[in-house]
Each structure stands twice: as C-alpha cells, then as structure tokens.
Design a protein around this motif. Structure first.
Motif, PDB file in Angstrom:
ATOM      1  N   GLY A  11       0.845  -1.188   0.000  1.00  0.00           N
ATOM      2  CA  GLY A  11       0.000   0.000   0.000  1.00  0.00           C
ATOM      3  C   GLY A  11       0.876   1.231   0.000  1.00  0.00           C
ATOM      4  N   GLY A  12       0.340   2.330  -0.428  1.00  0.00           N
ATOM      5  CA  GLY A  12       1.052   3.597  -0.344  1.00  0.00           C
ATOM      6  C   GLY A  12       2.314   3.643  -1.185  1.00  0.00           C
ATOM      7  N   HIS A  13       3.292   4.401  -0.680  1.00  0.00           N
ATOM      8  CA  HIS A  13       4.515   4.661  -1.444  1.00  0.00           C
ATOM      9  C   HIS A  13       5.382   3.416  -1.579  1.00  0.00           C
ATOM     10  CE1 HIS A  13       3.599   8.922  -1.549  1.00  0.00           C
ATOM     11  NE2 HIS A  13       3.410   8.903  -0.242  1.00  0.00           N
ATOM     12  N   GLY A  14       5.360   2.532  -0.576  1.00  0.00           N
ATOM     13  CA  GLY A  14       6.174   1.327  -0.649  1.00  0.00           C
ATOM     14  C   GLY A  14       5.771   0.425  -1.800  1.00  0.00           C
ATOM     15  N   LEU A  15       4.473   0.186  -1.945  1.00  0.00           N
ATOM     16  CA  LEU A  15       4.002  -0.629  -3.059  1.00  0.00           C
ATOM     17  C   LEU A  15       4.287   0.062  -4.385  1.00  0.00           C
ATOM     18  CD1 LEU A  15       2.520  -3.073  -4.208  1.00  0.00           C
ATOM     19  CD2 LEU A  15       0.366  -1.843  -3.856  1.00  0.00           C
ATOM     20  N   ALA A  16       4.120   1.370  -4.433  1.00  0.00           N
ATOM     21  CA  ALA A  16       4.347   2.105  -5.683  1.00  0.00           C
ATOM     22  C   ALA A  16       5.774   1.926  -6.185  1.00  0.00           C
ATOM     23  CB  ALA A  16       4.014   3.585  -5.495  1.00  0.00           C
ATOM     24  N   VAL A  17       6.756   2.013  -5.298  1.00  0.00           N
ATOM     25  CA  VAL A  17       8.152   1.861  -5.737  1.00  0.00           C
ATOM     26  C   VAL A  17       8.421   0.422  -6.159  1.00  0.00           C
ATOM     27  CG1 VAL A  17       9.220   1.329  -3.492  1.00  0.00           C
ATOM     28  CG2 VAL A  17      10.530   2.556  -5.216  1.00  0.00           C
ATOM     29  N   SER A  18       7.802  -0.548  -5.483  1.00  0.00           N
ATOM     30  CA  SER A  18       7.955  -1.943  -5.885  1.00  0.00           C
ATOM     31  C   SER A  18       7.368  -2.160  -7.278  1.00  0.00           C
ATOM     32  CB  SER A  18       7.273  -2.855  -4.864  1.00  0.00           C
ATOM     33  OG  SER A  18       7.563  -4.210  -5.104  1.00  0.00           O
ATOM     34  N   LEU A  19       6.227  -1.555  -7.560  1.00  0.00           N
ATOM     35  CA  LEU A  19       5.603  -1.699  -8.877  1.00  0.00           C
ATOM     36  C   LEU A  19       6.437  -1.021  -9.962  1.00  0.00           C
ATOM     37  CD1 LEU A  19       1.861  -1.061  -7.940  1.00  0.00           C
ATOM     38  CD2 LEU A  19       3.002  -3.265  -8.335  1.00  0.00           C
ATOM     39  N   ARG A  20       7.024   0.130  -9.657  1.00  0.00           N
ATOM     40  CA  ARG A  20       7.886   0.785 -10.651  1.00  0.00           C
ATOM     41  C   ARG A  20       9.086  -0.087 -10.980  1.00  0.00           C
ATOM     42  NH1 ARG A  20       6.379   5.565  -7.821  1.00  0.00           N
ATOM     43  NH2 ARG A  20       8.299   5.579  -6.591  1.00  0.00           N
ATOM     44  N   ALA A  21       9.550  -0.846  -9.983  1.00  0.00           N
ATOM     45  CA  ALA A  21      10.655  -1.783 -10.230  1.00  0.00           C
ATOM     46  C   ALA A  21      10.176  -2.985 -11.036  1.00  0.00           C
ATOM     47  CB  ALA A  21      11.261  -2.224  -8.904  1.00  0.00           C
ATOM     48  N   LEU A  22       9.064  -3.560 -10.642  1.00  0.00           N
ATOM     49  CA  LEU A  22       8.566  -4.779 -11.288  1.00  0.00           C
ATOM     50  C   LEU A  22       8.165  -4.555 -12.742  1.00  0.00           C
ATOM     51  CD1 LEU A  22       6.455  -6.210  -8.330  1.00  0.00           C
ATOM     52  CD2 LEU A  22       8.501  -7.261  -9.326  1.00  0.00           C
ATOM     53  N   ARG A  23       7.687  -3.368 -13.071  1.00  0.00           N
ATOM     54  CA  ARG A  23       7.242  -3.143 -14.452  1.00  0.00           C
ATOM     55  C   ARG A  23       8.433  -3.123 -15.422  1.00  0.00           C
ATOM     56  NH1 ARG A  23       5.671   3.316 -14.204  1.00  0.00           N
ATOM     57  NH2 ARG A  23       7.735   4.076 -14.839  1.00  0.00           N
ATOM     58  N   ARG A  24       9.660  -3.046 -14.899  1.00  0.00           N
ATOM     59  CA  ARG A  24      10.852  -3.146 -15.742  1.00  0.00           C
ATOM     60  C   ARG A  24      11.213  -4.599 -16.029  1.00  0.00           C
ATOM     61  NH1 ARG A  24      13.396   1.735 -16.164  1.00  0.00           N
ATOM     62  NH2 ARG A  24      12.631   3.370 -14.763  1.00  0.00           N
ATOM     63  N   ILE A  25      10.519  -5.517 -15.362  1.00  0.00           N
ATOM     64  CA  ILE A  25      10.795  -6.938 -15.515  1.00  0.00           C
ATOM     65  C   ILE A  25       9.683  -7.637 -16.286  1.00  0.00           C
ATOM     66  CG2 ILE A  25      11.114  -9.099 -14.235  1.00  0.00           C
ATOM     67  CD1 ILE A  25      12.227  -7.382 -11.929  1.00  0.00           C
ATOM     68  N   ALA A  31      -1.206  -5.902  -8.667  1.00  0.00           N
ATOM     69  CA  ALA A  31      -0.952  -5.180  -7.422  1.00  0.00           C
ATOM     70  C   ALA A  31      -2.163  -5.342  -6.512  1.00  0.00           C
ATOM     71  CB  ALA A  31      -0.709  -3.702  -7.704  1.00  0.00           C
ATOM     72  N   VAL A  32      -1.923  -5.791  -5.287  1.00  0.00           N
ATOM     73  CA  VAL A  32      -3.003  -5.971  -4.311  1.00  0.00           C
ATOM     74  C   VAL A  32      -2.803  -4.935  -3.211  1.00  0.00           C
ATOM     75  CG1 VAL A  32      -4.152  -7.552  -2.727  1.00  0.00           C
ATOM     76  CG2 VAL A  32      -3.101  -8.426  -4.831  1.00  0.00           C
ATOM     77  N   VAL A  33      -3.822  -4.125  -2.984  1.00  0.00           N
ATOM     78  CA  VAL A  33      -3.688  -2.911  -2.185  1.00  0.00           C
ATOM     79  C   VAL A  33      -4.581  -2.970  -0.942  1.00  0.00           C
ATOM     80  CG1 VAL A  33      -3.858  -0.389  -2.257  1.00  0.00           C
ATOM     81  CG2 VAL A  33      -3.248  -1.657  -4.334  1.00  0.00           C
ATOM     82  N   THR A  34      -4.055  -2.512   0.174  1.00  0.00           N
ATOM     83  CA  THR A  34      -4.839  -2.432   1.403  1.00  0.00           C
ATOM     84  C   THR A  34      -6.002  -1.461   1.227  1.00  0.00           C
ATOM     85  OG1 THR A  34      -3.368  -0.711   2.240  1.00  0.00           O
ATOM     86  CG2 THR A  34      -2.898  -2.974   2.906  1.00  0.00           C
ATOM     87  N   VAL A  35      -7.051  -1.650   2.023  1.00  0.00           N
ATOM     88  CA  VAL A  35      -8.261  -0.823   1.884  1.00  0.00           C
ATOM     89  C   VAL A  35      -8.703  -0.296   3.248  1.00  0.00           C
ATOM     90  CG1 VAL A  35      -9.108  -1.839  -0.258  1.00  0.00           C
ATOM     91  CG2 VAL A  35      -9.665  -2.942   1.910  1.00  0.00           C
ATOM     92  N   ALA A  36      -7.736   0.176   4.043  1.00  0.00           N
ATOM     93  CA  ALA A  36      -8.063   0.664   5.383  1.00  0.00           C
ATOM     94  C   ALA A  36      -7.766   2.152   5.561  1.00  0.00           C
ATOM     95  CB  ALA A  36      -7.300  -0.141   6.441  1.00  0.00           C
ATOM     96  N   ASP A  37      -7.325   2.827   4.516  1.00  0.00           N
ATOM     97  CA  ASP A  37      -7.002   4.248   4.631  1.00  0.00           C
ATOM     98  C   ASP A  37      -8.246   5.041   5.021  1.00  0.00           C
ATOM     99  OD1 ASP A  37      -5.804   6.697   4.517  1.00  0.00           O
ATOM    100  OD2 ASP A  37      -5.448   6.685   2.358  1.00  0.00           O
ATOM    101  N   ASN A  38      -8.095   5.906   6.012  1.00  0.00           N
ATOM    102  CA  ASN A  38      -9.236   6.724   6.446  1.00  0.00           C
ATOM    103  C   ASN A  38      -8.884   8.195   6.571  1.00  0.00           C
ATOM    104  OD1 ASN A  38      -7.586   6.424   8.725  1.00  0.00           O
ATOM    105  ND2 ASN A  38      -9.323   6.575  10.144  1.00  0.00           N
ATOM    106  N   GLY A  39      -7.777   8.585   5.952  1.00  0.00           N
ATOM    107  CA  GLY A  39      -7.350   9.980   6.057  1.00  0.00           C
ATOM    108  C   GLY A  39      -7.425  10.711   4.730  1.00  0.00           C
TER     109      GLY A  39
END
Length: 315
Positions: A11-25, A31-39
């Motif tokens: 989730g958030g920035h951590g998953l985003a950087v992992s996806l930017r890395a993985l899309r080069r492969i 991508a499976v994302v958490t759904v608990a954000d309340n802010g």
C-alpha cells in the motif's frame, strides 16, 4: 523472453516503488492494495460514498503507467490535487475518477480495470477486500508518564502517525473475506512479493486476511519479503530482524523463500539470518537505497535485485 506473473502486496509509497521496479521486468503484474485508509481525500470519499478508499489504489495505478510521455502525463494527472479552498480542495483527481466509476459500475474491480485500460497500465490493480476496513493497533509509550501502559489506537491515519511503539495490529471487522480475484491472481502467480512499505499499516494487513494467507501458503510461487531500507515512522528503531519477528508474531504460519534486504541496513543486524531461517527464507542483500542517502528504495536498484532473484533480465 520469459516474463513471470507477479502478485505484489502492499500500500502507499512502498508498493508504488515496488511496482515501478517490477514493471521493468514484466507486464504480468497484479498489485493488491490495502483498503483501510481513512485519512485525507480517501477518508472523505470513503465516508461520503461508503466506498473503498481509492488513494493507495490510485498510487498503484500511477506506478504502473507506461514510462513514456503519455504514461507520465496520466500518472501526473492522477496524482494531482485540486487547489483552492472549496469542497474539492485537497482531493486527488484520480480519486474522484475512481470513485465516480465505482458509482456508475457498482463493481470495484471493474472500475479499477477500466481506469487501467484508460491509462494503458502495465499490470492490474486490485483491492485486498471488497469492503472498507479499519486498522486498530495496541501501542505502548503513548503517555510518557505511564510508559508501560497499553493503549488502542484506531484508524490507519492515526496508527501511521503515532510516535508510540506499535505492538500489534488487527483489522475491523476481523477475518474479512478477500477479493476473489486476488485469490485467482495468487494461484496463477510465479512470484509473490510482500513489501516494502509502512510495516503495520501497509504490509501487515494482508497477513490478517486468512484467505490471502492460505492462498499464499498453497501457492508454488517464489515468495519474496522485501524489507524497508531503514526503520522509520511506525517501526522507528526496529532492527531488520525485528521486522521479521513482527511478521511471525502476527501470522506464525507464513513462510517465504527470500528476504530481500538493503545491504547497509541488513549489515547492522547479526540476528537477521536466523530470523529469516525461521521463516523458511534465505537472505539476499543488495544496494537498494537511493543514492541521495534518503530512506527510500531506488526503483532501478530494486528492479535489478528482483530480476536476479527471478532469474530474468530487465527490459
């Protein structure tokens, strides 16, 4: 050329950087994302429309946009926020697009797939569950006058910002059903990646969904746990081994094949190898941090490490 099917959790920035890395492969990414954000914008839309919080889903979609002019433009538009002081101020444009499609289609997965088609994403984005969840955390050290007293904090935005030590997190409601499409993606995966990201609010929630844990354990995929490059925010002061200990405390059954760690961070912890062994994993160390010294992953370095583990080339 072989391109593995990868399911990445976070989730958030951590998953985003992992996806930017993985899309080069590979472009076979889910991508499976958490759904608990309340802010923020997500919390406002969640409360007003009783929908999933779209913010982390939006970030994942932006991270999977193509690395050309059109892709970069769409990513920028998705992330841009309305200015001013009116009712739309602070809302991300992408959040409104996603929430609007959900309203029209009545199906979170179909709405996200339509956004992905519009953006030409390299991969697919799915919610961890189909109903919004909340995170509750047991913490100590919240009151300096009673440092050993245990308190309960509720809400992802509250837990993520606390300076107290988080001991344990749980989901409300507990044991939620997983999005069925997520389970299908895990079953079809060659590689499963968990992390990096905010350990208690972005990484851990996936291991609090029994169906997801069971699907991962049943999968023959290579399972990678990606550590953060430093202890920060929710895990300020945590050693690499402590990050693994937290995983085991919350879900003792889970096992990994590889724990991927930044060389500098891992080198500070003599217990990391034994803790990884307890999770069934070997340690892979690499230079993963940004060259500017900030506590963030470099997407290119992370892509190189993922490619080496998977035995493929970066395209």
């Amino acid at each position: 050329m072989y391109r593995p099917a990868v399911t990445a959790f976070g989730g958030g920035h951590g998953l985003a950087v992992s996806l930017r890395a993985l899309r080069r492969i590979t472009d076979r990414i889910t991508a499976v994302v958490t759904v608990a954000d309340n802010g923020g914008s997500s919390g406002r839309l969640r409360e007003e429309f009783d929908c999933l919080p779209p913010g982390d889903l939006r970030r994942a979609l932006a991270a999977l946009c193509a690395d050309d002019f059109v892709g970069r433009t769409w990513a920028q538009v998705l992330q841009a926020r309305f200015r001013g002081s009116g009712v739309l101020a602070g809302h991300a444009i992408g959040n409104l697009l996603i929430a609007g499609l959900w309203q029209e289609l009545g199906d979170p997965v179909a709405g996200l797939d339509m956004v992905g088609q519009l953006l030409g994403t390299r991969g697919r984005v799915l919610p961890m569950a189909l109903t919004p969840l909340d995170i509750a955390a047991e913490v100590v050290g919240l009151d300096p006058l009673q440092p050993d007293e245990t308190y309960t904090l509720t809400g992802q935005s509250t837990v993520a910002k606390t300076r107290a030590e988080v001991i344990k997190v749980r989901l409300d409601p507990p044991d939620p059903p997983a999005c069925p499409t997520v389970l299908e993606a895990i079953a079809a995966s060659d590689v499963v990646v968990l992390g990096p990201g905010s350990w208690f609010t972005s990484v851990m929630p996936h291991l609090l969904v029994p169906q997801i844990v069971e699907a991962i354990m049943d999968s023959h995929a290579t399972k990678i746990l990606t550590l953060n490059v430093a202890g920060a925010d929710e895990t300020d002061g945590f050693s690499p081994a402590r990050h693994l200990e937290v995983i085991a405390e919350h879900e003792p059954r889970i096992r990994f094949d590889v724990v991927l760690a930044d060389r500098s961070f891992a080198g500070s912890d003599s217990h990391l190898e034994s803790f990884a062994h307890n999770l069934g994993a070997r340690i892979v160390e690499a230079d993963l941090a940004m060259r500017d010294g900030s506590a963030r992953h470099d997407p290119l370095r992370l892509a190189s490490a993922y490619a080496d583990i998977m035995g493929v080339r970066i395209r």
